[in-house]
Design an enzyme around this catalytic site. Structure first.
Site, PDB file in Angstrom:
ATOM      1  N   THR A 140     -29.753  12.469  -7.108  1.00 54.55           N
ATOM      2  CA  THR A 140     -29.894  12.141  -5.895  1.00 54.55           C
ATOM      3  C   THR A 140     -31.244  12.311  -5.940  1.00 54.55           C
ATOM      4  O   THR A 140     -32.330  13.236  -6.198  1.00 54.55           O
ATOM      5  CB  THR A 140     -28.911  12.375  -4.709  1.00 54.55           C
ATOM      6  OG1 THR A 140     -27.634  11.878  -5.651  1.00 54.55           O
ATOM      7  CG2 THR A 140     -28.920  11.836  -3.742  1.00 54.55           C
ATOM      8  N   SER A 182     -19.335  10.010  -0.027  1.00 55.92           N
ATOM      9  CA  SER A 182     -20.912  10.795  -0.610  1.00 55.92           C
ATOM     10  C   SER A 182     -20.618  11.609  -0.234  1.00 55.92           C
ATOM     11  O   SER A 182     -19.923  12.514   1.244  1.00 55.92           O
ATOM     12  CB  SER A 182     -22.014   9.876   0.261  1.00 55.92           C
ATOM     13  OG  SER A 182     -23.141  10.562  -0.288  1.00 55.92           O
ATOM     14  N   ASN A 218     -26.133   8.365  -8.103  1.00 58.77           N
ATOM     15  CA  ASN A 218     -25.090   8.959  -8.661  1.00 58.77           C
ATOM     16  C   ASN A 218     -26.056  10.158  -9.664  1.00 58.77           C
ATOM     17  O   ASN A 218     -26.565  10.805  -9.026  1.00 58.77           O
ATOM     18  CB  ASN A 218     -24.566   8.804  -9.181  1.00 58.77           C
ATOM     19  CG  ASN A 218     -23.153   9.360  -8.767  1.00 58.77           C
ATOM     20  OD1 ASN A 218     -23.063  10.762  -8.323  1.00 58.77           O
ATOM     21  ND2 ASN A 218     -21.227   8.918  -9.465  1.00 58.77           N
ATOM     22  N   GLY A 262     -27.731  17.524  -5.297  1.00 59.74           N
ATOM     23  CA  GLY A 262     -27.008  18.095  -5.559  1.00 59.74           C
ATOM     24  C   GLY A 262     -25.912  17.823  -5.451  1.00 59.74           C
ATOM     25  O   GLY A 262     -24.590  18.326  -6.015  1.00 59.74           O
ATOM     26  N   GLY A 263     -25.366  16.228  -5.790  1.00 60.42           N
ATOM     27  CA  GLY A 263     -23.637  15.722  -5.505  1.00 60.42           C
ATOM     28  C   GLY A 263     -22.806  17.029  -4.039  1.00 60.42           C
ATOM     29  O   GLY A 263     -23.241  17.082  -2.992  1.00 60.42           O
ATOM     30  N   THR A 314     -29.618   7.877  -3.949  1.00 59.46           N
ATOM     31  CA  THR A 314     -28.752   7.933  -5.475  1.00 59.46           C
ATOM     32  C   THR A 314     -28.587   6.945  -6.531  1.00 59.46           C
ATOM     33  O   THR A 314     -28.454   5.868  -5.729  1.00 59.46           O
ATOM     34  CB  THR A 314     -27.669   8.732  -5.238  1.00 59.46           C
ATOM     35  OG1 THR A 314     -27.961   9.907  -6.377  1.00 59.46           O
ATOM     36  CG2 THR A 314     -26.394   8.026  -4.813  1.00 59.46           C
TER      37      THR A 314
HETATM   38  O1  DON Z   1     -23.212  10.604  -2.925  1.00 60.38           O
HETATM   39  C1  DON Z   1     -22.692  11.643  -3.245  1.00 60.38           C
HETATM   40  O2  DON Z   1     -22.376  12.433  -3.150  1.00 60.38           O
HETATM   41  C2  DON Z   1     -23.574  11.454  -4.595  1.00 60.38           C
HETATM   42  N1  DON Z   1     -23.803  10.405  -5.563  1.00 60.38           N
HETATM   43  C3  DON Z   1     -24.474  11.757  -4.795  1.00 60.38           C
HETATM   44  C4  DON Z   1     -25.325  12.805  -6.164  1.00 60.38           C
HETATM   45  C5  DON Z   1     -26.072  13.840  -6.745  1.00 60.38           C
HETATM   46  O3  DON Z   1     -26.653  14.495  -5.921  1.00 60.38           O
HETATM   47  C6  DON Z   1     -26.168  13.892  -7.512  1.00 60.38           C
HETATM   48  N2  DON Z   1     -27.790  14.665  -8.069  1.00 60.38           N
HETATM   49  N3  DON Z   1     -28.024  15.729  -8.620  1.00 60.38           N
END
Ligand code: DON
Length: 572
Positions: free
Chosen positions: A384, A455, A404, A476-477, A402
């Protein structure tokens, strides 16, 4: 000598720009010769983003008289070209802004499940999850939201869209020098790009990429030109929509012309709360970010955390336990509020949060078997990218977008040159089954046609005495809200410099799995103490790439880019 020439060219362009406003922002950007810059203090405006060229485009737009929203739009479009791992046309994002007149804005351009999606679409006949389908290729893609989001944010912009999109067109058409990091990624992902795309994308070539090579994206340039000519319809209807749907047919995806035509970004009420006199403005559902940061901050507010000290075992344990409890609630209660009644006011009430922390024992790890999601009365009504922008008149913008994970579904739309997201994996494909970030979910985040997947993205603005003080966000998910939480606490409670607040190691707990993630360079003594308290520790590479702009007491802007990547702070 070379430096002198570059300097002269720069000064001449500045002069030229001042005299001739028809010049495009790309004039100020040398796409073959750029450097990473981690910090700048300036007074007219600043942009921090994941790529030096995108930050430079943003600042060039500010110099052309654009405001922070103009700059954020142009920076996102540039990122869609130079940072295809997360900058995008085929994904989604969120924008949080505090405009100069005090108006708070939240724009939701999160992807949606296609009309033909259904709850069990990633389960085989035996009911087992087929995660390759939710994480790669055509079926993993939600209906893209970014282009609609850019046009929704244009309400607050001042320059013509032509000016904002031209730098991205130039970068795609004429190319730019890729970094060492990009070259490695394209080489490593070559097989994936070929496997999940039906036509060979621009990121694939016969021999190996190396840093400094030029990436030209002709198809993407044509898509951008269609958007320039026809606005949002240049993406959601006509040629681009046709190309997306043809790609879907070739790859057994389910996005239709109707899904595309119906997609609309949404303006929402930001999620706002107070912490010790600061006002924190974040994203509401379908992002869990604003609510999680709210819960975590309130769970520590009555503790003297500043006296414990940064990275002390006491401070880290307290924050880990707040994180655990907030993420347990995320799994149970959070999802697209257009489809599921998220009990926001209960989850953030003082009484509820006090009760959540009632069983916190200093010096002893809690256990995620026992810490369940809170009790809610039935009646309760890894890529992201983040960018932070501020302009001279005080418009502050935080945007996180993002696909994803890195390069999304790895599917490039044939003839249109952009990657599609694999955001469908952010839904709970089956209760209790972890997604790629280990997050589990339930009914609140089950797949339904037209629903947005939950998200963690957390674009955030902190106001002090009513004015912008911090503009923060990160990829960072599931670690996003905890990184934002820690960065705010580092600055507000531990009084740390912005660099230290961003660059020092981070930690993360998300309820399940019951593990504390520590960045590799985390202080060993604290790690040992945490183990002694009963925590299971797992070491992890970099957590997040946090970008912060802090507004200093002398009104100057201090922009700091994370040192975990090529992130760059620019300003003037
Ligand atoms: O929207 C979300 O929470 C995830 N799709 C974000 C993914 C993400 O941050 C990946 N990055 N490192």
């Amino acid at each position: 000598m070379m430096k002198k020439i570059i300097f002269l060219v720069f000064i001449t362009s500045l002069f030229y720009l001042g005299c001739n406003t028809t010049k495009t922002a790309t004039t100020l950007v040398d796409q073959f010769n750029y450097e990473v810059q981690k910090k700048i203090v300036c007074e007219n405006g600043a942009v921090v983003s994941a790529h030096p060229l995108a930050s430079k485009v943003g600042v060039a737009i500010l110099k052309m008289g654009g405001n922070a929203v103009d700059a954020a739009i142009a920076t996102q479009l540039a990122l869609a070209v130079v940072y295809p791992n997360a900058g995008n046309l085929g994904g989604g994002g969120f924008m949080v802004a505090r405009l100069k007149d005090g108006k708070l804005v939240a724009i939701d351009y999160r992807e949606k499940a296609p009309g033909n999606a259904h709850r069990d679409m990633y389960l085989n006949p035996a009911g087992e999850p087929q995660l390759e389908l939710s994480q790669y290729g055509h079926l993993s893609a939600g209906v893209p939201g970014t282009v609609s989001g850019l046009f929704e944010s244009r309400k607050y912009a001042t320059l013509s869209f032509d000016k904002l999109i031209q730098p991205a067109i130039d970068l795609a058409e004429k190319g730019f020098a890729i970094s060492e990091r990009d070259a490695k990624a394209y080489n490593a992902l070559k097989d994936d790009f070929l496997k999940y795309s039906t036509q060979t994308p621009a990121f694939v070539k016969d021999n190996l990429w190396k840093g400094g090579d030029t990436l030209i994206q002709k198809d993407l340039a044509e898509t951008l030109k269609r958007i320039k000519r026809k606005g949002s319809k240049g993406f959601y209807e006509g040629e681009t929509a046709r190309l997306i749907v043809e790609e879907m047919k070739r790859g057994k995806g389910i996005i239709t012309l109707e899904d595309l035509k119906n997609y609309k970004a949404a303006s929402r009420e930001p999620h706002v709360f107070e912490y010790k006199g600061y006002k924190i403005v974040g994203m509401p559902m379908p992002s869990s970010g604003g609510l999680l940061v709210h819960q975590m901050m309130k769970m520590i507010e009555d503790k003297p955390i500043a006296s414990y000290g940064f990275h002390s075992p006491e401070a880290v344990q307290l924050m880990v336990e707040a994180e655990r409890r907030a993420y347990a609630d995320r799994a149970q209660f959070m999802g697209d509020a257009d489809f599921y009644k998220v009990p926001v006011s209960t989850l953030t009430s003082d009484k509820y949060l006090k009760e959540r922390m009632a069983d916190f024992v200093p010096g002893k790890a809690s256990n995620s078997e026992q810490i369940k999601p809170g009790e809610i009365p039935a009646i309760e009504s890894e890529e992201t990218t983040h960018l932070s922008v501020i302009d001279k008149s005080g418009n502050a913008v935080a945007v996180t977008t993002t696909l994803n994970n890195s390069y999304g579904s790895k599917t490039v739309v044939g003839g249109a040159g952009f990657l599609l997201n694999d955001e469908m994996d952010d839904f709970s494909v089956k209760p209790g089954v972890p997604n790629m970030y280990g997050a589990i979910g339930a009914e609140a985040n089950a797949i339904m046609p037209g629903k947005r997947m939950l998200s963690s993205m957390t674009p955030t603005i902190v106001l002090k005495d009513g004015s912008p003080y911090l503009i923060i966000g990160t990829p960072g998910g599931t670690t996003i809200p905890t990184s934002v939480f820690q960065t705010i606490v580092n600055i507000i409670e531990f009084n740390m410099s912005t660099e230290d607040a961003v660059w020092k190691p981070k930690f993360h707990h998300q309820w399940l799995p019951d593990e504390v993630y520590l960045e590799k360079n985390f202080p060993p003594a604290t790690k040992k103490s945490l183990e002694g308290m009963g925590y299971k520790i797992v070491e992890r590479n970099g957590i997040g790439r946090t970008e912060v702009i802090k507004i200093l007491s002398n009104k100057k802007f201090e922009a700091v880019a994370d040192n975990r990547g090529d992130d760059t702070a620019e300003g003037w």
